[in-house]
Structure formats: C-alpha cells, structure tokens
Design a protein around this motif. Structure first.
Motif, short mmCIF file in Angstrom:
data_model
loop_
_atom_site.label_atom_id
_atom_site.label_comp_id
_atom_site.label_asym_id
_atom_site.label_seq_id
_atom_site.Cartn_x
_atom_site.Cartn_y
_atom_site.Cartn_z
N ALA A 111 0.83 -1.21 0.00
CA ALA A 111 0.00 0.00 0.00
C ALA A 111 0.87 1.25 0.00
O ALA A 111 0.57 2.23 -0.70
N ALA A 112 1.94 1.23 0.76
CA ALA A 112 2.86 2.36 0.78
C ALA A 112 3.51 2.54 -0.59
O ALA A 112 3.71 3.67 -1.06
N GLY A 113 3.85 1.43 -1.25
CA GLY A 113 4.42 1.51 -2.58
C GLY A 113 3.45 2.12 -3.58
O GLY A 113 3.84 2.90 -4.45
N GLU A 114 2.17 1.79 -3.44
CA GLU A 114 1.16 2.36 -4.33
C GLU A 114 1.02 3.87 -4.08
O GLU A 114 0.82 4.65 -5.02
N ALA A 115 1.16 4.29 -2.84
CA ALA A 115 1.10 5.72 -2.53
C ALA A 115 2.28 6.45 -3.14
O ALA A 115 2.13 7.55 -3.68
N ALA A 116 3.46 5.86 -3.06
CA ALA A 116 4.64 6.48 -3.65
C ALA A 116 4.50 6.61 -5.16
O ALA A 116 4.84 7.64 -5.76
N ALA A 117 4.00 5.55 -5.80
CA ALA A 117 3.78 5.59 -7.24
C ALA A 117 2.76 6.67 -7.60
O ALA A 117 2.89 7.34 -8.63
N PRO A 170 11.91 0.15 -11.55
CA PRO A 170 11.09 1.28 -11.99
C PRO A 170 10.01 1.60 -10.97
O PRO A 170 9.45 0.69 -10.34
N VAL A 171 9.72 2.87 -10.80
CA VAL A 171 8.79 3.30 -9.74
C VAL A 171 7.45 2.59 -9.86
O VAL A 171 6.84 2.21 -8.85
N GLN A 172 6.97 2.39 -11.08
CA GLN A 172 5.66 1.74 -11.24
C GLN A 172 5.68 0.28 -10.79
O GLN A 172 4.62 -0.30 -10.54
N ARG A 173 6.87 -0.31 -10.68
CA ARG A 173 6.97 -1.70 -10.24
C ARG A 173 7.30 -1.83 -8.75
O ARG A 173 7.47 -2.93 -8.24
#
Length: 457
Positions: free
Chosen positions: A232-238, A344-347
């Motif tokens: 979830a944190a990764g999705e927020a960063a993306a 890559p940020v999206q990944r």
C-alpha cells in the motif's frame, strides 16, 4: 608476510604512514557488509598527500601486491574488504577542503573529507552539496564517489555522479593524473572521470575530488503517512510520482526499523502502523504548498490509515533521523544482510510484494527502508547471532530478491555497489558480452590487476 614489500614502503614513505599492529589491521580489514569474506592485510598505509598515494601504488606494482582503498568503512557490499597478502590504503588523513568557490559553485576536497563536514562548510557560504547517504555523518566523499552514493534527497537532486566535475587519480600504472574539468560544460575526450564514479576502487585511487554545488534551499515541508502494508505504501509512492510531484524526499520506514531505533535511542517514535512514508517538499511559496497538498492527497487516496502534514519540525526531523539510524539500530539485533535493489517506480508495489513473499517463504525477518521515490529499496534481512540455518535461509531470500528485481526490469544495486555480495547478480544483469566490455576497461586502466582485485567482477 611480505617483509620486502613492507620494508620498501617504509623506506619510501615517512615513518608514521605505516601501521603494522595486528589489532589495528583487523579493525581495518572489512567494511559493514556483515557476511562478505575478508582477510587481514599485511600492512595499512595512511598517506598524507597525493604523491604518497602514488608512491604506495608504485610499491604495490613493484611487488605485485593487491591494493584496497578504504574510506570510513561504511560500505555495505564488501567493496573495501582486505585481500590476503594485500595492502589497505586508508584515506583518513586526506581530509582537506581545499577550496569552496561561491561564484563557480564548486568545491575541491580530498577523498577523506566526511560528507556532512563538506555540507557544513558549504552552508557557511550559502551553498549546498546535495548527495546525502544515510551514512553522511560518517562516510567520506571518496567512498561516496567510489560507490556513486545516493541518499534521501536523490529523488529530486540526483546522486554523486551528478555532482562530480573532476578527479585527481593515481592510475593502475602508478601515474598521478587529472580527469574531468572545472567548467560547467566540456566534452574534450571520453568521460574518464565519470567512469571512475562507481568503480569501487578497481580503476584508480582517488586523491582529490571537484564537486558541483547548489544554492542553499529554503525550509522543507514534511508529510507523513501510515499504511497497513509495504505494498500500500508503494502504491502511494507511485501515485505521488504519477501526480507529477518531485518531492525533495520520499522515504519508506517500516515498524521493525522504528521499533529498533526507539529501543536504542528512546526517541518515542510511533510504531502503530506497519509502514510509514515520509515525504518532503522544498519548493518555494505556493508551489511548495501545492506539492505538500498533492502528496497528502496521494497518501490518503492510496489508503493511508493516517496522514498529515507535520506542524512540529522537531517531530519531523526525528522521523527522518530514525530513517538514518535504522541500519545501525537493526545491527544490534543480529547480523544484517542488506539489499540494495532498484526497480522502476511503477513496479515498486510489485517488488515490495516479492520481498514480503521471500520473507514468508524462507521464514526470515525482513525490515524495510527505502528511497521509495526513485525505486531504490533496502530490505534488511536479520538473523539471530550464530544461527547458521537462519543464515542460509536469509541468503536464499537475498537471492530471491535479486531475481525479483531483475525480473521487474530493475538492477541489483542502486547505490551500495557490487563489491563481493552482488557479483553473481551483476553477471545475471549484464550478460557475457557486456561483462567482457567491463573486463576490457579494467585491463586497460589496471593492466597489472592490483587495484581491489576480486571485487565487482
């Protein structure tokens, strides 16, 4: 022990430059890579000048002795680990800040200058040196150049490579040369200075570094968000990146790290969430207010259980201090195997999910810190002291994480370097033809193979 080598070094250098005390030699035989192999060097050399570095290299050439250059020893890949029968050259006496030029916005320093000391000296003149690895209170500019170190603000301002203008280097043939330039532009010849950045002491020994500077920044705004999972944190960063915002920092710290820092430093940190995202914006005026509001919306939209812009600067600074202290705090719990993959940020959400899966599959505790804004993740694999089975499980998880990063289009190291720990992963990433190109460069610049042999390749 090669007594002839030591005798010749003693004859060629001032009396106090050599250290032969076995206890001291052991202390300088490895960096912070807990699991990387090392040997005790035959002698330690502490040169005070570039000419003394050249003398040391030439004596090693004469005797065919391997030479490992070491800064503060804060590396995390084994790149500065000593080699059997070799010499360790320590740059801790090469600490002069030779020049800070406010007009040209550059500084000229010796490689043993501590990162934060340079930043403080620049600040006195209204200038700023951006690269800020978590080890900036201890790590040196030479070591930062050797690994192309990044840091907290690299998401907006780039890494060490972006700030190196020129270098003075002793080559693998014992020549003292200058590479690069002092001008803002220049394309005269190949970029040999750039080639040295990130080469981990395998192509030359740095004796001076000329770095680009920026004007000091204004006050940063801090936004924090709590999340139930790293994904979830990764999705927020993306989401922040997709919104077109370029924060001056975007960092991930999980509850394992916060709890470890709190237990060590008693900082009163909250560990109510599994993961904390820390963002900063340093854009001036209305632009900065807009960035902060956008980041906050992205956090909330990605499912933050709590998110807010900090109104307490001391509290905000404490959270970022905890980010820097995470690694040494976790070391107190047991041997730590540190990853440094970049995707890559999206990944990023996919990579964080793979890290969680590797931890569960192998039964390993993995704490997470990350320069998440540019996809540079630092999973920290923790094992109980003396537990060989846990160590094997952690190594298997380590390998899975590298495989996952490559599968997602990433790299095995974003800023720590290859050293010893990442050599197998590097081979998988580059492939045989590109490895041959690297080997050709190494042969050209270090034809006798004395400079940090066995590292990287």
């Amino acid at each position: 022990m090669d007594t002839a080598l030591i005798d010749d070094l003693a004859a060629a250098l001032p009396e106090d430059r050599l250290v032969r005390d076995p206890d001291v030699l052991r202390g300088f035989s490895h960096d912070e890579a807990e699991w990387a192999p090392y040997a005790v060097p035959v002698v330690l050399v502490r040169p005070h000048t570039a000419e003394e570095v050249r003398t040391t290299v030439r004596q090693c050439l004469r005797h065919g002795a391997p030479l490992v250059t070491r800064g503060a020893g804060t590396g995390l890949s084994g790149g500065a680990n000593a080699i059997e029968g070799g010499v360790v050259l320590v740059t801790d006496r090469l600490t002069a800040i030779k020049e800070i030029d406010p007009l040209e916005r550059l500084a000229v320093v010796e490689p043993g200058v501590v990162n934060d000391d340079l930043r403080a000296a620049c600040a006195e003149r209204g200038l700023w040196y951006p690269p800020d690895p978590a080890s900036s209170p201890w790590s040196t500019i030479g070591g930062n150049v050797a690994t192309n170190a990044g840091g907290v603000c690299c998401v907006k301002y780039g890494v060490t490579r972006d700030y190196v203008l020129g270098l003075q280097v002793v080559t693998g043939t014992g020549e003292l040369v200058r590479l690069g330039r002092r001008t803002a532009k220049g394309v005269a010849g190949y970029d040999l200075a750039g080639l040295m950045v990130g080469s981990e002491g395998t192509l030359g020994v740095l004796t001076e570094v000329t770095v680009r500077l920026r004007a000091l920044r204004g006050q940063e705004r801090t936004i924090a968000g709590f999340f139930d999972s790293t994904v979830a944190a990764g999705e927020a960063a993306a989401a922040v990146v997709a919104a077109g915002v370029v924060p001056s920092a975007l960092e991930l710290v999980d509850r394992h790290c916060l709890a470890a820092v709190d237990a060590w430093k008693n900082m009163g940190l909250s560990a109510d969430a599994d993961v904390v995202l820390l963002a900063r914006s340093d854009a001036p005026g209305a632009s900065g207010e807009h960035e902060a509001a956008t980041i906050l919306r992205c956090f909330e939209g990605a499912g933050a259980t709590w998110a807010a812009r900090s109104t307490d600067q001391a509290e905000a600074d404490a959270l970022f201090a905890a980010r820097r202290l995470a690694y040494p705090a976790l070391e107190r719990l047991g041997p730590v195997l540190t990853e440094d993959v970049c995707v890559p940020v999206q990944r990023v959400p996919d990579m964080l999910a793979r890290i969680d899966a590797a931890a569960e599959r192998h039964g390993v505790t993995i704490a997470n810190i990350a320069h998440i804004g540019d996809g540079n993740l630092h999973p920290l694999l923790i094992t109980p002291p003396g537990d060989d089975e846990a160590r094997r499980a952690a190594q298997a998880a380590f390998d899975d994480i590298i495989e996952g990063a490559l599968d997602l289009g990433g790299t095995v190291t974003g800023e720590h370097g290859v050293g010893l720990l990442k050599r197998p992963g590097l081979a998988d990433e580059l492939g045989p033809a590109v490895l041959d190109l690297h080997a050709a460069v190494k042969r050209a610049l270090d034809p006798h193979g004395i400079l940090n042999p066995g590292k990287v390749f």
